[in-house]
Scaffold this motif. Sequence first.
Motif, PDB file in Angstrom:
ATOM      1  N   ALA A  28       0.758  -1.082  -0.369  1.00  0.00           N
ATOM      2  CA  ALA A  28      -0.147   0.542  -0.190  1.00  0.00           C
ATOM      3  C   ALA A  28       0.902   1.761   0.191  1.00  0.00           C
ATOM      4  O   ALA A  28       0.780   2.188  -0.605  1.00  0.00           O
ATOM      5  N   TYR A  29       2.230   0.807   0.827  1.00  0.00           N
ATOM      6  CA  TYR A  29       2.313   2.557   0.804  1.00  0.00           C
ATOM      7  C   TYR A  29       3.359   2.501  -0.547  1.00  0.00           C
ATOM      8  O   TYR A  29       3.739   3.423  -1.143  1.00  0.00           O
ATOM      9  N   SER A  30       4.091   1.209  -0.937  1.00  0.00           N
ATOM     10  CA  SER A  30       4.349   1.748  -2.393  1.00  0.00           C
ATOM     11  C   SER A  30       3.509   1.899  -3.375  1.00  0.00           C
ATOM     12  O   SER A  30       4.119   2.975  -4.530  1.00  0.00           O
ATOM     13  N   ALA A  31       2.147   1.836  -2.834  1.00  0.00           N
ATOM     14  CA  ALA A  31       1.425   2.404  -3.872  1.00  0.00           C
ATOM     15  C   ALA A  31       1.229   3.763  -3.795  1.00  0.00           C
ATOM     16  O   ALA A  31       1.267   4.459  -5.174  1.00  0.00           O
ATOM     17  N   TYR A  33       4.021   5.916  -3.037  1.00  0.00           N
ATOM     18  CA  TYR A  33       5.349   6.614  -2.874  1.00  0.00           C
ATOM     19  C   TYR A  33       5.601   7.693  -3.249  1.00  0.00           C
ATOM     20  O   TYR A  33       6.907   8.376  -2.959  1.00  0.00           O
ATOM     21  N   ASP A  34       5.818   7.241  -4.757  1.00  0.00           N
ATOM     22  CA  ASP A  34       5.354   8.709  -5.448  1.00  0.00           C
ATOM     23  C   ASP A  34       4.890  10.242  -4.883  1.00  0.00           C
ATOM     24  O   ASP A  34       5.828  11.276  -4.770  1.00  0.00           O
ATOM     25  N   GLU A  35       3.733  10.144  -4.513  1.00  0.00           N
ATOM     26  CA  GLU A  35       2.893  11.048  -4.216  1.00  0.00           C
ATOM     27  C   GLU A  35       3.617  11.491  -2.501  1.00  0.00           C
ATOM     28  O   GLU A  35       3.520  12.543  -2.271  1.00  0.00           O
ATOM     29  N   LEU A  36       3.741   9.845  -1.871  1.00  0.00           N
ATOM     30  CA  LEU A  36       4.759  10.608  -0.210  1.00  0.00           C
ATOM     31  C   LEU A  36       5.505  11.264  -0.830  1.00  0.00           C
ATOM     32  O   LEU A  36       5.922  12.199   0.195  1.00  0.00           O
ATOM     33  N   LYS A  37       6.741  11.117  -1.522  1.00  0.00           N
ATOM     34  CA  LYS A  37       7.694  11.944  -1.925  1.00  0.00           C
ATOM     35  C   LYS A  37       7.491  13.013  -2.230  1.00  0.00           C
ATOM     36  O   LYS A  37       8.594  14.275  -1.726  1.00  0.00           O
ATOM     37  N   ARG A  38       6.493  13.220  -3.256  1.00  0.00           N
ATOM     38  CA  ARG A  38       6.484  14.802  -3.625  1.00  0.00           C
ATOM     39  C   ARG A  38       5.429  15.293  -2.039  1.00  0.00           C
ATOM     40  O   ARG A  38       7.001  16.720  -1.936  1.00  0.00           O
ATOM     41  N   ALA A  39       5.040  15.013  -1.578  1.00  0.00           N
ATOM     42  CA  ALA A  39       4.981  15.594   0.062  1.00  0.00           C
ATOM     43  C   ALA A  39       5.880  15.886   1.081  1.00  0.00           C
ATOM     44  O   ALA A  39       6.280  16.979   1.330  1.00  0.00           O
ATOM     45  N   ALA A  40       6.725  15.386   0.656  1.00  0.00           N
ATOM     46  CA  ALA A  40       8.327  14.977   1.524  1.00  0.00           C
ATOM     47  C   ALA A  40       9.052  15.850   1.642  1.00  0.00           C
ATOM     48  O   ALA A  40       9.673  17.133   1.418  1.00  0.00           O
ATOM     49  N   ARG A  41       8.911  16.240  -0.267  1.00  0.00           N
ATOM     50  CA  ARG A  41      10.158  16.874  -0.993  1.00  0.00           C
ATOM     51  C   ARG A  41       9.048  18.253  -0.722  1.00  0.00           C
ATOM     52  O   ARG A  41      10.119  19.593  -0.006  1.00  0.00           O
ATOM     53  N   GLN A  52      16.995  14.388   4.316  1.00  0.00           N
ATOM     54  CA  GLN A  52      16.337  13.792   2.390  1.00  0.00           C
ATOM     55  C   GLN A  52      15.393  13.165   2.361  1.00  0.00           C
ATOM     56  O   GLN A  52      14.238  12.624   2.913  1.00  0.00           O
ATOM     57  N   THR A  53      15.251  13.760   0.923  1.00  0.00           N
ATOM     58  CA  THR A  53      13.677  13.619   0.887  1.00  0.00           C
ATOM     59  C   THR A  53      13.263  12.232   0.769  1.00  0.00           C
ATOM     60  O   THR A  53      12.008  12.425   1.791  1.00  0.00           O
ATOM     61  N   THR A  54      13.834  10.764   0.721  1.00  0.00           N
ATOM     62  CA  THR A  54      13.562   9.158   0.764  1.00  0.00           C
ATOM     63  C   THR A  54      13.796   8.870   1.932  1.00  0.00           C
ATOM     64  O   THR A  54      12.764   8.059   2.139  1.00  0.00           O
ATOM     65  N   ALA A  55      14.537   9.579   3.016  1.00  0.00           N
ATOM     66  CA  ALA A  55      15.029   9.514   3.791  1.00  0.00           C
ATOM     67  C   ALA A  55      13.740   9.061   5.136  1.00  0.00           C
ATOM     68  O   ALA A  55      13.008   8.929   5.685  1.00  0.00           O
ATOM     69  N   LEU A  56      12.732  10.501   4.688  1.00  0.00           N
ATOM     70  CA  LEU A  56      11.902  11.033   5.242  1.00  0.00           C
ATOM     71  C   LEU A  56      10.853   9.962   4.651  1.00  0.00           C
ATOM     72  O   LEU A  56      10.067   9.782   6.000  1.00  0.00           O
ATOM     73  N   VAL A  57      10.534   9.677   3.618  1.00  0.00           N
ATOM     74  CA  VAL A  57       9.207   9.154   3.003  1.00  0.00           C
ATOM     75  C   VAL A  57       9.917   7.598   4.105  1.00  0.00           C
ATOM     76  O   VAL A  57       8.903   7.614   4.771  1.00  0.00           O
ATOM     77  N   HIS A  58      10.677   7.235   4.108  1.00  0.00           N
ATOM     78  CA  HIS A  58      11.254   5.746   4.461  1.00  0.00           C
ATOM     79  C   HIS A  58      10.730   5.783   6.469  1.00  0.00           C
ATOM     80  O   HIS A  58      10.618   4.811   6.723  1.00  0.00           O
TER      81      HIS A  58
END
Length: 187
Positions: A28-31, A33-41, A52-58
Amino acid sequence: MPSATQSPEVTMLLARARAGDDAALGAAYSALYDELKRAARQQLRRMQDAFQTTALVHEAYMKLAGGAQLAAVDRNHLLALSARAMRQVLVDDARARKAEKRGGGQEALTLGAALGNGETAAVEVLALDELLSSLHRLDERAAQIVELRYFGGYSETEIADMLGISDRTLRRDWRKARAFLLAEMQA
């Protein structure tokens, strides 16, 4: 920008996760993921943080996956929980940096972009967290709007859809929340 409409696939995966399927939450999180990265960025850009954006999402995923039983029932709920988890990760990071013996001073972040209308107010991440906690006690939905808008990076239309309220109600609650935050920051 992604639509905030419901996704049956994510809803099914979340139901499986609540039933004990450990892999379903990750799917579900993978589905999303792109939206979550946008929000984090967007969040990190506002904060001008070295995180880092990826680190925040992870890290947000780890908070969700490692916490108590996941209660997300649909896509919007998972996005809201993720925004809250991102807030918690950033607050934890700010606390850790502040606790360091050297260089523990906290850099201020500007809420000008989030507050709109040219108002600018600098506030520490920890102070913002305290303000949101106070606002949550007074008006839970207003606090959730601030959290989704500021920490989630979602637009007014996306938030209104996520919360199932009209744009007009959202704008009214946003004005009330913004007034509360500004008054508290100036007090």
